[in-house]
Design a protein around this motif. Sequence first.
Motif, PDB file in Angstrom:
ATOM      1  N   ARG A  40      -5.644  -6.878   4.743  1.00 14.28           N
ATOM      2  CA  ARG A  40      -4.813  -5.950   5.496  1.00 14.28           C
ATOM      3  C   ARG A  40      -5.710  -5.091   6.379  1.00 14.28           C
ATOM      4  O   ARG A  40      -6.769  -4.664   5.932  1.00 14.28           O
ATOM      5  N   ALA A  72      -3.918   0.504  -2.745  1.00 14.26           N
ATOM      6  CA  ALA A  72      -3.524  -0.876  -2.453  1.00 14.26           C
ATOM      7  C   ALA A  72      -3.523  -1.677  -3.748  1.00 14.26           C
ATOM      8  O   ALA A  72      -4.424  -1.542  -4.575  1.00 14.26           O
ATOM      9  N   VAL A  99       0.825  -1.219   0.000  1.00 15.07           N
ATOM     10  CA  VAL A  99       0.000   0.000   0.000  1.00 15.07           C
ATOM     11  C   VAL A  99       0.858   1.266   0.000  1.00 15.07           C
ATOM     12  O   VAL A  99       2.023   1.232   0.370  1.00 15.07           O
TER      13      VAL A  99
END
Lengths: 117, 146
Positions: free
Chosen positions: A75, A37, A24
Amino acid sequence: MTEQTNVAKATEAHRSEEVLTPPVDVIEDASGITLFADLPGVPKDKVTLQVEDNTLTIEGAMDLEALEGVSRFRRVFTLSKELDGEKVTADFNQGVLKLRIPKAAHAQPRKIDIRVS
Amino acid sequence: MIYRTLFPRDVFAELDRLQRDMQQAYEFSPSIRGLARGGFPGLSMNTTPKSVEIHAFIPGLDPAGIEMQLEKGVLTIAGERKSVLPGREDKATVHIDERFVGRFRRVIALPDDINPDAVDAHYRDGVLHVSIQRREAAQPRRITIQ
């Protein structure tokens, strides 16, 4: 013996559920945060975004017929208080997710005048 | 392309070197082309009896900006990924900077029996999928006994 078998099974399950961490970029400006991302191979409808209790979760599942098994991306980020999690906007194009998380109105920068008495 | 670094505190170069040393230790004959810097884009190559399937993970590119070349059994995938990071004049702070930026080039040696005229390439969801047919002669054939 039974315990060993269980351990082996757990390892297998862990492998099939292998989760990738997408790279990211996070950029902050005066009015909010922009997050990019990389989620290659994930179709738009397989991207999941969730904001709950100041926690932002990004998830995606790859959809490639030719590649064996499905790889998942995941994430998690903790948002700080001044960010407005309810007003997140998202844009997804060719495997790149772009998120914009604005700062809450009260947290926007203000110029403070100094009064001279 | 990768040298032992002049700057010993460059942790990423050290990790690159470690990765190469590990590869040398476990694989006695690593590829002559070594490892691409940063390994971008990620590649996967699978062969079936009829074709060779290559997937390159290159998110966020315009398909027109990807250069692909097949010459003498070697496939080259090259292109450039633009930076999204703000310039110096913008009043912005970069907190995390992990995504690949810049020019990339990866070279893949293909099996001998591929047909260079039967190549099919698609770019979807940030993945470049290249499918190359193999020649008839290479495909297994059942022989009937008279």
